[in-house]
Design a protein around this motif. Structure first.
Motif, mmCIF file in Angstrom:
data_model
loop_
_atom_site.group_PDB
_atom_site.id
_atom_site.type_symbol
_atom_site.label_atom_id
_atom_site.label_comp_id
_atom_site.label_asym_id
_atom_site.label_seq_id
_atom_site.Cartn_x
_atom_site.Cartn_y
_atom_site.Cartn_z
ATOM 1 N N GLU A 201 -5.766 15.387 -3.631
ATOM 2 C CA GLU A 201 -4.529 14.602 -3.698
ATOM 3 C C GLU A 201 -4.716 13.242 -3.041
ATOM 4 O OE1 GLU A 201 -2.007 17.415 -1.724
ATOM 5 O OE2 GLU A 201 -1.147 18.117 -3.613
ATOM 6 N N ILE A 202 -5.463 13.201 -1.943
ATOM 7 C CA ILE A 202 -5.739 11.936 -1.267
ATOM 8 C C ILE A 202 -6.537 11.018 -2.185
ATOM 9 C CG2 ILE A 202 -7.022 10.867 0.635
ATOM 10 C CD1 ILE A 202 -6.264 13.322 2.327
ATOM 11 N N ILE B 108 -6.831 6.212 -5.797
ATOM 12 C CA ILE B 108 -7.078 5.622 -7.111
ATOM 13 C C ILE B 108 -5.812 4.979 -7.653
ATOM 14 C CG2 ILE B 108 -7.630 6.167 -9.514
ATOM 15 C CD1 ILE B 108 -9.568 8.314 -8.380
ATOM 16 N N GLU B 109 -4.699 5.667 -7.514
ATOM 17 C CA GLU B 109 -3.406 5.145 -7.984
ATOM 18 C C GLU B 109 -3.052 3.829 -7.278
ATOM 19 O OE1 GLU B 109 1.125 6.489 -7.177
ATOM 20 O OE2 GLU B 109 -0.224 8.069 -7.874
ATOM 21 N N LEU B 110 -3.232 3.790 -5.956
ATOM 22 C CA LEU B 110 -2.914 2.588 -5.199
ATOM 23 C C LEU B 110 -3.861 1.439 -5.524
ATOM 24 C CD1 LEU B 110 -2.010 4.119 -1.721
ATOM 25 C CD2 LEU B 110 -0.464 2.952 -3.291
ATOM 26 N N LYS C 9 -5.293 0.910 -8.413
ATOM 27 C CA LYS C 9 -4.854 0.390 -9.708
ATOM 28 C C LYS C 9 -3.645 -0.528 -9.540
ATOM 29 C CE LYS C 9 -6.431 4.223 -12.590
ATOM 30 N NZ LYS C 9 -6.002 5.351 -13.454
ATOM 31 N N GLU C 10 -2.714 -0.094 -8.712
ATOM 32 C CA GLU C 10 -1.519 -0.891 -8.449
ATOM 33 C C GLU C 10 -1.889 -2.219 -7.787
ATOM 34 O OE1 GLU C 10 2.709 -0.332 -6.073
ATOM 35 O OE2 GLU C 10 1.537 1.441 -6.589
ATOM 36 N N LEU C 11 -2.852 -2.186 -6.868
ATOM 37 C CA LEU C 11 -3.308 -3.390 -6.191
ATOM 38 C C LEU C 11 -3.945 -4.365 -7.186
ATOM 39 C CD1 LEU C 11 -3.716 -4.848 -3.480
ATOM 40 C CD2 LEU C 11 -5.887 -3.644 -3.275
ATOM 41 N N ILE C 12 -4.733 -3.848 -8.092
ATOM 42 C CA ILE C 12 -5.362 -4.694 -9.107
ATOM 43 C C ILE C 12 -4.302 -5.355 -9.978
ATOM 44 C CG2 ILE C 12 -6.780 -4.653 -11.206
ATOM 45 C CD1 ILE C 12 -8.520 -2.541 -9.775
ATOM 46 N N LEU C 13 -3.298 -4.596 -10.375
ATOM 47 C CA LEU C 13 -2.234 -5.170 -11.203
ATOM 48 C C LEU C 13 -1.474 -6.263 -10.449
ATOM 49 C CD1 LEU C 13 -0.813 -1.982 -12.952
ATOM 50 C CD2 LEU C 13 -2.220 -3.777 -13.955
ATOM 51 N N HIS D 193 -2.811 -1.510 3.293
ATOM 52 C CA HIS D 193 -2.629 -0.702 4.502
ATOM 53 C C HIS D 193 -2.581 0.792 4.147
ATOM 54 C CE1 HIS D 193 -1.383 0.148 8.603
ATOM 55 N NE2 HIS D 193 -0.406 0.902 8.125
ATOM 56 N N GLN D 194 -1.871 1.129 3.083
ATOM 57 C CA GLN D 194 -1.789 2.530 2.658
ATOM 58 C C GLN D 194 -3.152 3.052 2.223
ATOM 59 O OE1 GLN D 194 1.221 2.336 -0.392
ATOM 60 N NE2 GLN D 194 2.865 2.874 1.036
ATOM 61 N N ILE D 195 -3.921 2.223 1.517
ATOM 62 C CA ILE D 195 -5.264 2.630 1.091
ATOM 63 C C ILE D 195 -6.135 2.893 2.319
ATOM 64 C CG2 ILE D 195 -7.384 1.840 -0.040
ATOM 65 C CD1 ILE D 195 -5.572 0.355 -2.056
ATOM 66 N N ALA D 196 -6.059 2.010 3.309
ATOM 67 C CA ALA D 196 -6.847 2.189 4.529
ATOM 68 C C ALA D 196 -6.464 3.481 5.248
ATOM 69 C CB ALA D 196 -6.651 0.983 5.449
#
Length: 69
Positions: free
Chosen positions: A12-13, A18-20, A22-26, A47-50
């Motif tokens: 899940e992590i 991966i989801e975050l 993708k969102e960052l790239i967009l 920050h959430q990715i870190a």
């Protein structure tokens, strides 16, 4: 939010990372093309990715310790 993250499994992590990403790239694409974005979102997502990467690293270390015992 932190309490919710600690209850996630490794898979899940990884999916959330991966989801975050993708969102960052967009968001970065929108920023480059001069579209309206809320610039604080980029910092928040980073920050959430870190946090997730750190949590993932902790889970990996914990699993390695239990395997070695």
């Amino acid at each position: 939010m932190k309490q919710k993250l600690t209850k996630l499994t490794n898979q899940e992590i990884n999916n959330k990372i991966i989801e975050l990403k993708k969102e960052l790239i967009l968001l970065k694409i929108k920023q480059i093309t001069k579209q309206n974005i809320k610039s604080h979102q980029i910092k928040k997502i980073k920050h959430q990715i870190a946090q997730l990467l750190t949590l993932n690293h902790i889970h990996i270390k914990k699993n390695n310790k239990t395997e070695n015992e």
